[in-house]
Scaffold this motif. Structure first.
Motif, PDB file in Angstrom:
ATOM      1  N   ILE A  35     125.095 -26.911  93.331  1.00 17.28           N
ATOM      2  CA  ILE A  35     125.657 -25.862  94.185  1.00 17.28           C
ATOM      3  C   ILE A  35     126.730 -26.436  95.110  1.00 17.28           C
ATOM      4  O   ILE A  35     127.798 -25.835  95.300  1.00 17.28           O
ATOM      5  CB  ILE A  35     124.539 -25.180  94.988  1.00 17.28           C
ATOM      6  N   TYR A  39     131.051 -25.495  95.214  1.00 20.28           N
ATOM      7  CA  TYR A  39     131.845 -25.075  96.363  1.00 20.28           C
ATOM      8  C   TYR A  39     132.628 -26.238  96.986  1.00 20.28           C
ATOM      9  O   TYR A  39     133.010 -26.199  98.156  1.00 20.28           O
ATOM     10  CB  TYR A  39     130.944 -24.412  97.402  1.00 20.28           C
ATOM     11  N   ASN A  61     115.877 -25.182 103.932  1.00 25.73           N
ATOM     12  CA  ASN A  61     117.172 -24.562 103.644  1.00 25.73           C
ATOM     13  C   ASN A  61     118.047 -24.478 104.883  1.00 25.73           C
ATOM     14  O   ASN A  61     119.274 -24.661 104.808  1.00 25.73           O
ATOM     15  CB  ASN A  61     116.964 -23.168 103.055  1.00 25.73           C
ATOM     16  N   LEU A  65     121.732 -26.062 105.000  1.00 22.26           N
ATOM     17  CA  LEU A  65     122.896 -25.198 105.167  1.00 22.26           C
ATOM     18  C   LEU A  65     123.651 -25.501 106.457  1.00 22.26           C
ATOM     19  O   LEU A  65     124.879 -25.388 106.505  1.00 22.26           O
ATOM     20  CB  LEU A  65     122.461 -23.730 105.121  1.00 22.26           C
ATOM     21  N   LEU A  70     128.361 -24.293 103.651  1.00 22.27           N
ATOM     22  CA  LEU A  70     128.829 -23.612 102.443  1.00 22.27           C
ATOM     23  C   LEU A  70     129.471 -22.266 102.794  1.00 22.27           C
ATOM     24  O   LEU A  70     129.063 -21.621 103.773  1.00 22.27           O
ATOM     25  CB  LEU A  70     127.658 -23.386 101.491  1.00 22.27           C
ATOM     26  N   SER A  74     123.030 -17.535 103.535  1.00 18.71           N
ATOM     27  CA  SER A  74     121.751 -18.157 103.181  1.00 18.71           C
ATOM     28  C   SER A  74     121.061 -17.385 102.067  1.00 18.71           C
ATOM     29  O   SER A  74     120.388 -17.972 101.211  1.00 18.71           O
ATOM     30  CB  SER A  74     120.845 -18.239 104.413  1.00 18.71           C
ATOM     31  N   GLU A  76     122.610 -15.727  99.603  1.00 19.97           N
ATOM     32  CA  GLU A  76     123.302 -16.077  98.356  1.00 19.97           C
ATOM     33  C   GLU A  76     122.894 -17.467  97.886  1.00 19.97           C
ATOM     34  O   GLU A  76     122.708 -17.708  96.684  1.00 19.97           O
ATOM     35  CB  GLU A  76     124.817 -16.002  98.565  1.00 19.97           C
ATOM     36  N   TYR A  77     122.769 -18.382  98.825  1.00 21.07           N
ATOM     37  CA  TYR A  77     122.323 -19.734  98.470  1.00 21.07           C
ATOM     38  C   TYR A  77     120.924 -19.686  97.854  1.00 21.07           C
ATOM     39  O   TYR A  77     120.655 -20.347  96.845  1.00 21.07           O
ATOM     40  CB  TYR A  77     122.323 -20.637  99.699  1.00 21.07           C
ATOM     41  N   GLU A  80     121.110 -18.465  94.216  1.00 21.65           N
ATOM     42  CA  GLU A  80     121.634 -19.482  93.301  1.00 21.65           C
ATOM     43  C   GLU A  80     120.617 -20.597  93.093  1.00 21.65           C
ATOM     44  O   GLU A  80     120.454 -21.109  91.970  1.00 21.65           O
ATOM     45  CB  GLU A  80     122.949 -20.043  93.850  1.00 21.65           C
ATOM     46  N   THR A  81     119.939 -20.973  94.146  1.00 18.42           N
ATOM     47  CA  THR A  81     118.923 -22.017  94.037  1.00 18.42           C
ATOM     48  C   THR A  81     117.773 -21.574  93.148  1.00 18.42           C
ATOM     49  O   THR A  81     117.302 -22.335  92.292  1.00 18.42           O
ATOM     50  CB  THR A  81     118.390 -22.396  95.430  1.00 18.42           C
TER      51      THR A  81
END
Length: 279
Positions: A35, A39, A61, A65, A70, A74, A76-77, A80-81
């Motif tokens: 990830i 980015y 997290n 973060l 990024l 949080s 969206e992260y 994706e995670t």
């Protein structure tokens, strides 16, 4: 200070999971770095990784973060995670020595065995969804943990916000054992427990619970804390959250030790008698 040597025999072993029983830490690192690379951010250093280990997902997290900055939220992260976890976690494997250790401890509870039973429980910060992802293909390994003695990060029996390095998860794991002991068996005290951990917050949680601890970290985490091993074992690094010094140990007090691997575990040192395998 002189290390304590008059410990009672260990009657209960409480296990972390990620990086201790399973080879998940490098998978976690890979997911994060994929990830970050997407980015155009630098890869995660072990100085940050060390702060994430052992903590509940939301806490870990936030630390990541705050460092990574990024250009996504949080939420969206997390999405994706989770997608990467779904893909990679079913490939987890036990770390060296783990199947043998768990099998040996479980033999103490078999009917007709003369040696004292060593009870075991699981205490992992992974929430139930990730726990199932990581372990559903390893039923033979995790069958030694009765379901009621499996404490996960989003367990309803845990108060929110009370994850490692606080002691609650290990105290609850001990409670699950004491609540299900055979009739006539005396309740197990914290000092009769041995916590198995790879993370620094996890070691601190075990020490705060008044339990003995085996620290078996990833080699890169051990390198990150080179020269601070005694502080880690005492729960006094100051890097695992707010430290109430009266709740942790003293340097060299004998309550915790470092092991490079769980292979050839020294049961006798902890007063555990392992019966031989049945023919």
């Amino acid at each position: 200070m002189a290390p304590r040597t008059d410990f009672p025999p260990v009657r209960a072993c409480l296990f972390d999971m990620d990086g201790l029983l399973l080879d998940t830490e490098d998978i976690y690192t890979l997911c994060v770095n994929l990830i970050l690379d997407k980015y155009s951010r630098p890869s995660m250093p072990w100085s940050i990784k060390a702060q994430l280990q052992g903590r509940p997902g939301p806490d870990a997290n936030k630390i990541l973060l705050d460092w990574a900055q990024l250009p996504i939220s949080s939420q969206e992260y997390a999405v994706e995670t989770a997608a990467l976890h779904q893909k990679l976690f079913p490939g987890t494997k036990p770390l060296p020595g783990v199947p043998e250790l768990l099998t040996s401890l479980s033999r103490t509870a078999e009917p007709g065995v003369d040696s004292p039973t060593v009870h075991i429980a699981l205490a992992t910060s992974s929430h139930m969804g990730n726990f199932k992802l990581k372990t559903s293909h390893l039923a033979d390994v995790f069958s030694v943990f009765p379901p009621h003695r499996q404490v996960v990060g989003d367990d309803s029996r845990l108060k929110p916000g009370r994850g490692k390095p606080l002691p609650d998860i290990f105290l609850l794991a001990l409670q699950t054992i004491n609540d299900s002991l055979p009739e006539g068996e005396a309740p197990i005290k914290p000092e009769e427990c041995l916590v198995f951990e790879d993370s620094v917050p996890g070691v601190e949680a075990g020490r705060r619970a008044g339990m003995r601890v085996v620290w078996c970290p990833h080699p890169m985490l051990k390198e990150e804390y080179a020269g601070l091993e005694e502080e880690v074992l005492a729960g006094r690094t100051g890097k695992a959250g707010d430290v109430d010094l009266h709740q942790v140990g003293e340097l060299g007090d004998g309550w915790a030790e470092y092991l490079a691997s769980l292979e050839n575990f020294p049961y006798e040192k902890y007063g555990m008698v392992i019966p031989p395998p049945k023919a």
